[in-house]
Design a protein around this motif. Structure first.
Motif, PDB file in Angstrom:
ATOM      1  N   ARG A 149      54.205  41.468   6.587  1.00  0.00           N
ATOM      2  CA  ARG A 149      52.998  41.510   7.456  1.00  0.00           C
ATOM      3  C   ARG A 149      53.114  40.266   8.465  1.00  0.00           C
ATOM      4  O   ARG A 149      52.628  40.673   9.562  1.00  0.00           O
ATOM      5  CB  ARG A 149      51.730  41.644   6.575  1.00  0.00           C
ATOM      6  N   GLY A 150      53.148  38.983   7.911  1.00  0.00           N
ATOM      7  CA  GLY A 150      53.201  37.938   8.768  1.00  0.00           C
ATOM      8  C   GLY A 150      54.245  38.156  10.082  1.00  0.00           C
ATOM      9  O   GLY A 150      53.815  37.904  10.956  1.00  0.00           O
ATOM     10  N   LYS A 151      55.282  38.519   9.544  1.00  0.00           N
ATOM     11  CA  LYS A 151      56.479  38.589  10.657  1.00  0.00           C
ATOM     12  C   LYS A 151      55.973  39.564  11.767  1.00  0.00           C
ATOM     13  O   LYS A 151      56.310  39.238  12.758  1.00  0.00           O
ATOM     14  CB  LYS A 151      57.789  39.210  10.020  1.00  0.00           C
ATOM     15  N   LEU A 152      55.463  40.909  11.250  1.00  0.00           N
ATOM     16  CA  LEU A 152      55.153  41.899  12.419  1.00  0.00           C
ATOM     17  C   LEU A 152      54.063  41.494  13.064  1.00  0.00           C
ATOM     18  O   LEU A 152      54.032  41.650  14.393  1.00  0.00           O
ATOM     19  CB  LEU A 152      54.897  43.179  11.617  1.00  0.00           C
ATOM     20  N   ALA A 153      52.964  40.687  12.427  1.00  0.00           N
ATOM     21  CA  ALA A 153      51.777  40.208  13.342  1.00  0.00           C
ATOM     22  C   ALA A 153      52.373  38.999  14.246  1.00  0.00           C
ATOM     23  O   ALA A 153      51.859  39.137  15.569  1.00  0.00           O
ATOM     24  CB  ALA A 153      50.907  39.531  12.176  1.00  0.00           C
ATOM     25  N   SER A 154      53.319  38.408  13.827  1.00  0.00           N
ATOM     26  CA  SER A 154      54.019  37.341  14.842  1.00  0.00           C
ATOM     27  C   SER A 154      54.427  38.038  15.896  1.00  0.00           C
ATOM     28  O   SER A 154      54.266  37.733  17.196  1.00  0.00           O
ATOM     29  CB  SER A 154      54.777  36.364  14.426  1.00  0.00           C
ATOM     30  N   THR A 186      62.643  49.339   9.667  1.00  0.00           N
ATOM     31  CA  THR A 186      61.862  50.027  10.738  1.00  0.00           C
ATOM     32  C   THR A 186      60.734  50.842   9.738  1.00  0.00           C
ATOM     33  O   THR A 186      59.730  51.046  10.263  1.00  0.00           O
ATOM     34  CB  THR A 186      62.817  51.299  11.132  1.00  0.00           C
ATOM     35  N   GLU A 187      61.156  51.139   8.615  1.00  0.00           N
ATOM     36  CA  GLU A 187      60.272  51.729   7.532  1.00  0.00           C
ATOM     37  C   GLU A 187      59.085  51.081   7.506  1.00  0.00           C
ATOM     38  O   GLU A 187      57.872  51.346   7.416  1.00  0.00           O
ATOM     39  CB  GLU A 187      60.946  52.268   6.446  1.00  0.00           C
ATOM     40  N   SER A 188      59.484  49.466   7.071  1.00  0.00           N
ATOM     41  CA  SER A 188      58.072  48.584   6.916  1.00  0.00           C
ATOM     42  C   SER A 188      57.479  48.332   8.175  1.00  0.00           C
ATOM     43  O   SER A 188      56.145  48.189   7.928  1.00  0.00           O
ATOM     44  CB  SER A 188      58.910  47.282   6.411  1.00  0.00           C
ATOM     45  N   ALA A 189      58.242  48.439   9.451  1.00  0.00           N
ATOM     46  CA  ALA A 189      57.494  48.269  10.500  1.00  0.00           C
ATOM     47  C   ALA A 189      56.409  49.508  10.759  1.00  0.00           C
ATOM     48  O   ALA A 189      55.092  49.214  11.042  1.00  0.00           O
ATOM     49  CB  ALA A 189      58.255  48.188  11.876  1.00  0.00           C
ATOM     50  N   GLU A 195      48.921  50.320   8.570  1.00  0.00           N
ATOM     51  CA  GLU A 195      47.901  49.313   7.987  1.00  0.00           C
ATOM     52  C   GLU A 195      46.966  48.661   8.943  1.00  0.00           C
ATOM     53  O   GLU A 195      46.079  48.518   8.708  1.00  0.00           O
ATOM     54  CB  GLU A 195      48.608  48.440   6.942  1.00  0.00           C
ATOM     55  N   PHE A 196      47.752  47.953   9.863  1.00  0.00           N
ATOM     56  CA  PHE A 196      46.899  47.351  10.752  1.00  0.00           C
ATOM     57  C   PHE A 196      46.054  48.284  11.532  1.00  0.00           C
ATOM     58  O   PHE A 196      44.889  47.882  11.933  1.00  0.00           O
ATOM     59  CB  PHE A 196      47.795  46.769  12.038  1.00  0.00           C
ATOM     60  N   GLU A 197      46.339  49.476  11.651  1.00  0.00           N
ATOM     61  CA  GLU A 197      45.396  50.485  12.502  1.00  0.00           C
ATOM     62  C   GLU A 197      44.269  50.840  11.711  1.00  0.00           C
ATOM     63  O   GLU A 197      43.020  51.010  12.079  1.00  0.00           O
ATOM     64  CB  GLU A 197      46.120  51.636  12.924  1.00  0.00           C
ATOM     65  N   LYS A 198      44.606  51.002  10.243  1.00  0.00           N
ATOM     66  CA  LYS A 198      43.493  51.306   9.461  1.00  0.00           C
ATOM     67  C   LYS A 198      42.523  50.048   9.360  1.00  0.00           C
ATOM     68  O   LYS A 198      41.223  50.508   9.146  1.00  0.00           O
ATOM     69  CB  LYS A 198      43.829  51.763   8.053  1.00  0.00           C
ATOM     70  N   GLU A 199      42.806  48.880   9.407  1.00  0.00           N
ATOM     71  CA  GLU A 199      42.178  47.860   9.226  1.00  0.00           C
ATOM     72  C   GLU A 199      41.379  47.352  10.615  1.00  0.00           C
ATOM     73  O   GLU A 199      40.789  46.313  10.768  1.00  0.00           O
ATOM     74  CB  GLU A 199      43.036  46.505   8.915  1.00  0.00           C
TER      75      GLU A 199
END
Length: 224
Positions: A149-154, A186-189, A195-199
């Motif tokens: 999650r931190g990797k994608l956020a960055s 890709t699946e994790s992204a 998840e980020f959209e739901k939040e």
């Protein structure tokens, strides 16, 4: 790709005096690349320094037959293969046109001579390289310490910089390419984007991604 004639000198090059600008113009070639075309490949001979006149260029490391890490995006005004003027004769990374691009291929020795003769120009280039170096340290932290999650956020924060949003960057990026910026699957992204959209941190609309809560995204990036 195609060559173009009657080239004009782009920023920051055009800010040099007329003599230096004329010398540079006589030792460069302007080339057009279509979206998706490779500009140069990792491991290939590096005969020129590349200057981005227009468009976005994806910079990446090939780490396996079908594996890569997207390092950064180069935009108008950025140099690529700059280390070649200091004796690095082999490309250490690959580049691909993310959008239709215009680039200048500049003779290495010509650019090196201009840097020595123009301290202000040299300082500007050094400043750009320092910012790129800081981004490389962030990539190392992403790969080494952060959870997915931190990797994608960055990566989303990096790609959402104003200069990239002006180019509608997400319109040109696949979910796999976003994953490659974050060094996750890709699946994790796709999972974490939802998840980020739901939040209510981001908004997804087709390929486009808009950040709704940057403070929260920065917190995930920092603590991820």
């Amino acid at each position: 790709m195609k060559d173009s004639e009657n080239i004009t000198t782009p920023n920051p090059i055009k800010e040099m005096d007329l003599v230096q600008s004329r010398v540079l113009s006589e030792n460069k070639t302007r080339v057009s690349y279509l979206k998706g075309e490779n500009i140069f490949k990792q491991g290939a001979f590096a005969p020129y320094v590349i200057y981005v006149v227009e468009g976005l260029v994806k910079v990446y490391l090939q780490t396996g037959i079908e594996k890569q890490i997207n390092i950064s995006l180069a935009k108008a005004g950025d140099f690529l293969a700059f280390s070649s003027i200091f004796g690095e004769n082999i490309h250490t990374y690959s580049t691909q046109a993310l959008t239709d691009c215009e680039i200048c291929m500049i003779e290495k020795e010509t650019l090196k001579d201009l840097l020595l003769k123009n301290p202000e120009f040299a300082l500007e280039i050094t400043s750009k390289n320092y910012r790129n170096e800081r981004h490389l340290f962030e990539i190392i932290k992403n790969v080494s310490y952060k959870q997915m999650r931190g990797k994608l956020a960055s990566s989303l924060l990096y790609l959402s910089q104003e200069e990239f949003l002006k180019e509608n960057v997400f319109k040109f990026l696949t979910r796999q390419e976003i994953a490659d910026f974050a060094s996750i699957s890709t699946e994790s992204a796709i999972k974490f984007l939802k998840e980020f959209e739901k939040e209510k941190i981001i908004q997804l609309k087709g390929k486009d991604i808009s950040i709704l809560n940057q403070e929260k995204l920065e917190s995930i990036s920092k603590n991820g």
